[in-house]
Each structure stands twice: as C-alpha cells, then as structure tokens.
Design an enzyme around this catalytic site. Structure first.
Site, PDB file in Angstrom:
ATOM      1  CB  ALA A 125      10.703  74.659  -4.555  1.00  0.00           C
ATOM      2  CG  LEU A 126      17.492  75.726  -0.999  1.00  0.00           C
ATOM      3  CD1 LEU A 126      17.415  77.404  -0.912  1.00  0.00           C
ATOM      4  CD2 LEU A 126      17.652  75.386   0.751  1.00  0.00           C
ATOM      5  CG  ASP A 241      18.012  75.671  11.910  1.00  0.00           C
ATOM      6  OD1 ASP A 241      19.174  75.630  11.822  1.00  0.00           O
ATOM      7  OD2 ASP A 241      18.296  76.776  13.024  1.00  0.00           O
ATOM      8  NE  ARG A 269      18.620  30.907  10.519  1.00  0.00           N
ATOM      9  CZ  ARG A 269      18.961  30.468   9.560  1.00  0.00           C
ATOM     10  NH1 ARG A 269      17.566  30.317   8.286  1.00  0.00           N
ATOM     11  NH2 ARG A 269      20.173  29.859   8.625  1.00  0.00           N
ATOM     12  CD  GLN A 337      27.072  40.800   8.526  1.00  0.00           C
ATOM     13  OE1 GLN A 337      26.921  41.882   7.683  1.00  0.00           O
ATOM     14  NE2 GLN A 337      27.757  39.864   8.987  1.00  0.00           N
ATOM     15  CD  GLU A 364      14.176  68.473   5.509  1.00  0.00           C
ATOM     16  OE1 GLU A 364      14.570  68.982   6.687  1.00  0.00           O
ATOM     17  OE2 GLU A 364      13.359  67.981   5.372  1.00  0.00           O
ATOM     18  CB  SER A 367      26.708  63.738   8.215  1.00  0.00           C
ATOM     19  OG  SER A 367      25.228  62.380   7.960  1.00  0.00           O
ATOM     20  CD  GLU A 368      30.059  64.376   4.325  1.00  0.00           C
ATOM     21  OE1 GLU A 368      28.441  64.953   3.926  1.00  0.00           O
ATOM     22  OE2 GLU A 368      30.229  63.614   5.324  1.00  0.00           O
TER      23      GLU A 368
HETATM   24  N1  CAA Z   1      19.353  80.232  11.344  1.00  0.00           N
HETATM   25  C1  CAA Z   1      18.827  82.177  10.737  1.00  0.00           C
HETATM   26  N2  CAA Z   1      20.051  82.260  10.261  1.00  0.00           N
HETATM   27  C2  CAA Z   1      21.030  81.318   9.707  1.00  0.00           C
HETATM   28  C3  CAA Z   1      21.430  80.383   9.721  1.00  0.00           C
HETATM   29  C4  CAA Z   1      20.230  79.522  10.858  1.00  0.00           C
HETATM   30  N3  CAA Z   1      20.027  78.153  11.434  1.00  0.00           N
HETATM   31  N4  CAA Z   1      22.174  80.276   9.838  1.00  0.00           N
HETATM   32  C5  CAA Z   1      23.135  80.845   8.946  1.00  0.00           C
HETATM   33  N5  CAA Z   1      22.001  81.706   9.292  1.00  0.00           N
HETATM   34  C6  CAA Z   1      22.574  83.319   8.320  1.00  0.00           C
HETATM   35  C7  CAA Z   1      23.940  84.145   8.446  1.00  0.00           C
HETATM   36  O1  CAA Z   1      23.300  84.666   9.966  1.00  0.00           O
HETATM   37  C8  CAA Z   1      24.069  84.536   7.350  1.00  0.00           C
HETATM   38  O2  CAA Z   1      23.538  86.092   7.842  1.00  0.00           O
HETATM   39  P1  CAA Z   1      24.647  87.469   7.620  1.00  0.00           P
HETATM   40  O3  CAA Z   1      24.439  86.919   6.447  1.00  0.00           O
HETATM   41  O4  CAA Z   1      23.060  88.095   8.226  1.00  0.00           O
HETATM   42  O5  CAA Z   1      25.884  87.111   8.404  1.00  0.00           O
HETATM   43  C9  CAA Z   1      23.224  84.063   6.398  1.00  0.00           C
HETATM   44  O6  CAA Z   1      22.577  83.425   6.307  1.00  0.00           O
HETATM   45  C10 CAA Z   1      24.426  83.377   5.436  1.00  0.00           C
HETATM   46  O7  CAA Z   1      25.112  82.388   6.407  1.00  0.00           O
HETATM   47  P2  CAA Z   1      26.523  81.465   6.405  1.00  0.00           P
HETATM   48  O8  CAA Z   1      27.491  82.802   5.877  1.00  0.00           O
HETATM   49  O9  CAA Z   1      26.940  80.079   7.299  1.00  0.00           O
HETATM   50  O10 CAA Z   1      25.993  80.809   4.849  1.00  0.00           O
HETATM   51  P3  CAA Z   1      26.950  80.001   4.218  1.00  0.00           P
HETATM   52  O11 CAA Z   1      27.043  79.801   2.675  1.00  0.00           O
HETATM   53  O12 CAA Z   1      28.619  79.437   4.555  1.00  0.00           O
HETATM   54  O13 CAA Z   1      26.539  78.448   3.984  1.00  0.00           O
HETATM   55  C11 CAA Z   1      25.657  76.330   5.001  1.00  0.00           C
HETATM   56  C12 CAA Z   1      25.702  78.115   5.412  1.00  0.00           C
HETATM   57  C13 CAA Z   1      24.537  76.022   6.889  1.00  0.00           C
HETATM   58  C14 CAA Z   1      26.239  75.781   4.738  1.00  0.00           C
HETATM   59  C15 CAA Z   1      24.269  76.342   4.664  1.00  0.00           C
HETATM   60  O14 CAA Z   1      24.090  76.529   3.158  1.00  0.00           O
HETATM   61  C16 CAA Z   1      23.798  74.745   4.447  1.00  0.00           C
HETATM   62  O15 CAA Z   1      22.792  74.701   5.501  1.00  0.00           O
HETATM   63  N6  CAA Z   1      23.771  74.185   3.151  1.00  0.00           N
HETATM   64  C17 CAA Z   1      22.955  72.791   3.598  1.00  0.00           C
HETATM   65  C18 CAA Z   1      21.316  72.915   2.384  1.00  0.00           C
HETATM   66  C19 CAA Z   1      20.007  72.181   2.869  1.00  0.00           C
HETATM   67  O16 CAA Z   1      20.257  71.988   3.739  1.00  0.00           O
HETATM   68  N7  CAA Z   1      19.452  71.798   1.499  1.00  0.00           N
HETATM   69  C20 CAA Z   1      19.221  70.904   1.690  1.00  0.00           C
HETATM   70  C21 CAA Z   1      17.814  71.007   1.289  1.00  0.00           C
HETATM   71  S1  CAA Z   1      16.406  70.967   1.323  1.00  0.00           S
HETATM   72  C22 CAA Z   1      16.118  69.151   1.028  1.00  0.00           C
HETATM   73  O17 CAA Z   1      16.790  68.752   0.976  1.00  0.00           O
HETATM   74  C23 CAA Z   1      14.760  68.707  -0.483  1.00  0.00           C
HETATM   75  C24 CAA Z   1      13.632  68.538   0.449  1.00  0.00           C
HETATM   76  O18 CAA Z   1      12.452  67.960   0.057  1.00  0.00           O
HETATM   77  C25 CAA Z   1      13.173  67.388   1.741  1.00  0.00           C
END
Ligand code: CAA
Length: 382
Positions: A125-126, A241, A269, A337, A364, A367-368
């Site tokens: 839950a994010l 990740d 077909r 198609q 998760e 794409s952007e």
């Molecule tokens: N591994 C470890 N640390 C990481 C990381 C990673 N892959 N990515 C970022 N961080 C760390 C950064 O190093 C930074 O650390 P510090 O504070 O020490 O500098 C901190 O996290 C903040 O990172 P950013 O400054 O890069 O943060 P941002 O606000 O620019 O956001 C983003 C980065 C990649 C856009 C991120 O917000 C993101 O991934 N957004 C998408 C979220 C997502 O995937 N949501 C899906 C939810 S789950 C779902 O879909 C529901 C389901 O049930 C299937």
C-alpha cells in the site's frame, strides 16, 4: 542469460508451473476474468506447490528458490491468466519481498510462514488518489504514540486489496523531510481502524482485486515498523526494483500467449484460397512479434539474474518492464489484427490479452517513470 543456460532446477520448476498453468489455470481464466471472480482455490493450490513463498528462505516456510525461477513461474502463470499472475507477483515481490529483505528476525518468523504457504495473502500500500507516480507526496501519516504508531490516510490501486491479510503500508512521519520522512509498516488488515474501500472496475485483469484501503486511527505496534523510521521510501523503491521484474515477466507471459494464439489461428484460417499463414503480410507480423517477445524475455531474465548475483539491477529492471510492457501492448494489438473480426470478439482469447496487457504499462511505475529511472541510471554511469 539464455534458455540453454537454465539450470536443471529452473527447467524443472518451469515444467511444473507450465503444466499447472495449462491444466488448472488456463481452463478457468476467461470465465474468471469475465465474472471478476478472484481465483482463491488456485491461490491455495499455488501455495501448496510452493509458489506463494518462492524466494522466501526455507527456514521461514518458503521454497528458498532463486529470483529467476520465480520470474519464469510468473511468466508461465500469466500466459494462462494475467490476473492470477499479478496476484502471485504482488504477493511474492511486494509483500513477502520487503519482509525477507528488511524485516527483523521476529517479523520474518511471525509473517513469512503463513504468507509462504498461501494461507495468508499480502499486498503493498503505497499509492494514493493523488500520489501515484509522485510517490514521495503521499498524505497518509503515521504518528508515534508510546509503543504504537497511529496511521491515518487513504491508499488506492492496491492489488489483492479485498483478499489480503497483511499489507506493507507506507506513511509519512514528517512531511517536511519529503521522501526521508516516510516509514514502512507491516499491518494486519484485520486490525481496528481499517476498512476496505472502493473496488475498482477495470479494463482488464478483472479476476484480480484492486481496491482502496482506508486507515482511520489504525494502531500498529512499534514491532511492526519495517526497517528504521524514515527508511520507508528506499524500502519502497528497492521493493519495486524487484517487483518490476515480476510485471515484466507478466507482460512477457501475456505477449507469448497472444503470439501462440496468432500462430495457431493463422495456420487454420483460410482466405483467398490459402491459409493466411502463407501470406507475407501475416508472416512479417509474426516475425516481429516473435522477435520482440524473445527480446523482452531476455531483458527480464537478465534483470532477475543480476538480482540473484547480488549485482545492481535498478536500470535493468526498469528496462525490462518498459520493453516488456510495450511489447505486450504491441503484440496483443497485432494478435487481434491477425484474428480480424474474430479477434475483436470474446469467442477468442486475444481481446482479453489486449485488455490485460495495458496495465503492465501503468502499475509498479508507468512506462514514463521507467524512462526516468533508466535515464537517471544511465546518466550516472559516465
Ligand atoms: N533504490 C534505492 N534507493 C532509491 C531508489 C532505488 N531504486 N530510487 C530512489 N532511491 C532513493 C534516492 O537515492 C533518494 O535517496 P536520498 O534521499 O538519500 O538522496 C530517495 O530515494 C528519493 O529518490 P528520488 O529523489 O529519486 O525521488 P523522486 O521523488 O524523484 O522519485 C521516482 C523517484 C523514481 C519517480 C519514484 O517516485 C517512483 O518510482 N515513482 C513511481 C512509483 C511506483 O512505481 N508506484 C507503483 C506502486 S505499486 C503498484 O503499482 C500497486 C500494485 O499493487 C501493483
């Protein structure tokens, strides 16, 4: 990482899950999806077979297997039913994963055995109504009160929401600190102050559940803090990740199903006194579909192999998800198609594959978002 490099164990797991998917999951996939029916009995059976705690160490009741064989399993399951694929993937990657990687010994012993057996289901839950891609801006709060945290807020787009027993919940303890103010908690969903909210009516993967979860002064023991206070955002990113490789595998499974259906259909077909597989227009589509599916799988397996080797894999996981999701959308479009008018009807499975594929470009991380992650990683390499 190619087909020929798979170990005997990985090949055996693929055979087992491929047979199960073909014989038990596929026959009910279309009806479950059409009726938005959650396949509880399949999830129980997958638990008995060891697929609900795939990479959870054996001492906590899991199968103790590698990530690549887990990814292979998600592909095979998703090829039969993408809804079941995401139920399994969200549970393993997003719920078991963070407990395995960041949990205390006590948390692992308490939660992992029942999650691994499939007796309990997990969710992540994010996201919130106004915080999807911009995950740092979540509004849910956690306030420390003695030996407890009090959680308030609304989570949305939660895969497994209505069926789950345990959630990994992210909440801000200090808005001013941004991402560094976010903490993660393991929350029992039968706790007081939790309500399952709106259930989403979706374009595809309708046999999976996607709901809101509402926290109203929900009291969580301080023993359920995952990692340290303020480490929640990093836990979320590291978890995603791994999760994104699961979505990539789901996309490969959907694309593979659409490709196979198209090959079989094109050989049956007839048009213009010939089977349509003899026409170059169809062959060129099949050739590109085959190539893209294979490339998507290689990227996906590469990311999983890096994870298994303890190497960095953030870029490879985002590349796999981006490419596999776009491949799934492209391949399923071509599959319709090739099927022509038949492909547009529910008499054939390709319209379901097409609808199921779309979400892999969204959840998760869209794409952007994957492109942002890839570009940041690539730019940091030089
Ligand atoms: N591994 C470890 N640390 C990481 C990381 C990673 N892959 N990515 C970022 N961080 C760390 C950064 O190093 C930074 O650390 P510090 O504070 O020490 O500098 C901190 O996290 C903040 O990172 P950013 O400054 O890069 O943060 P941002 O606000 O620019 O956001 C983003 C980065 C990649 C856009 C991120 O917000 C993101 O991934 N957004 C998408 C979220 C997502 O995937 N949501 C899906 C939810 S789950 C779902 O879909 C529901 C389901 O049930 C299937």
């Amino acid at each position: 990482m190619m087909e020929t490099n798979l170990t005997d164990d990985q090949k055996m797991i693929r055979e087992l899950i491929s047979d199960f998917s073909e014989n038990e999951i596929k026959p009910q996939a279309s009806e479950n999806e059409r009726n938005s029916r959650f396949p509880s009995e399949l999830i129980s059976k997958l638990g008995e077979l060891g697929f609900m705690g795939h990479f959870v160490p054996t001492e906590y009741g899991g199968s103790g297997l590698d990530y690549l064989s887990y990814i292979i399993a998600v592909e095979e399951i998703s090829k039969a039913c993408a809804s079941t694929g995401i139920i399994v993937s969200a549970h393993n990657s997003l719920a078991c994963g963070p407990i395995v990687y960041f949990g205390t010994e006590q948390q692992k012993q308490k939660y992992l055995p029942e999650l691994s057996s499939g007796k309990k289901l997990g969710c992540f839950a994010l996201s919130e109504p106004e915080a999807g891609s911009d995950a740092t801006s979540i509004k849910t709060t956690a306030v420390k009160k003695g030996k407890h945290y009090i959680i308030n807020g609304l989570k949305s787009w939660i895969t497994n929401g209505s069926e789950a027993d345990v959630a990994i919940v992210f909440a801000s303890m200090d808005k001013e600190k941004g991402s560094r103010g976010i903490s993660a908690f393991i929350v029992d969903l039968d706790s007081e102050g939790i309500e399952i909210g709106k259930s989403e009516q979706k374009l595809g993967i309708k046999a999976s559940s996607t709901t809101q979860i509402i926290f109203d002064n929900c009291k969580v023991s301080s023993e359920n803090l995952l990692g340290e206070e303020g480490e929640g955002f990093k836990i979320a990113m590291k978890t995603l990740d791994g999760g994104r490789i699961g979505v990539a595998a789901q996309a490969v499974g959907i694309a593979k199903a659409a490709l196979e259906a198209s090959i079989i259909y094109s050989k049956q077909r007839k048009a213009f006194n010939d089977t349509i597989s003899n026409f170059q227009g169809i062959q060129f589509m099949l050739a590109e579909m085959t190539t893209k599916v294979e490339a998507a799988r290689l990227l996906t397996w590469q990311a999983a192999s890096l994870l298994d080797q303890g190497e960095k894999f953030t870029k490879q996981s985002a590349m796999a998800k981006l490419f596999a999701a776009e491949t799934a959308m492209w391949v399923t479009t071509k599959a319709i198609q090739i099927h022509g008018g038949n492909g547009y009807t529910t008499d054939f499975p390709v319209e379901r594959y097409f609808r199921d594929a779309k979400v892999t470009e969204i959840y998760e991380g869209t794409s952007e978002i994957q492109k942002i992650v890839i570009a940041r990683q690539a730019l940091s390499e030089y």
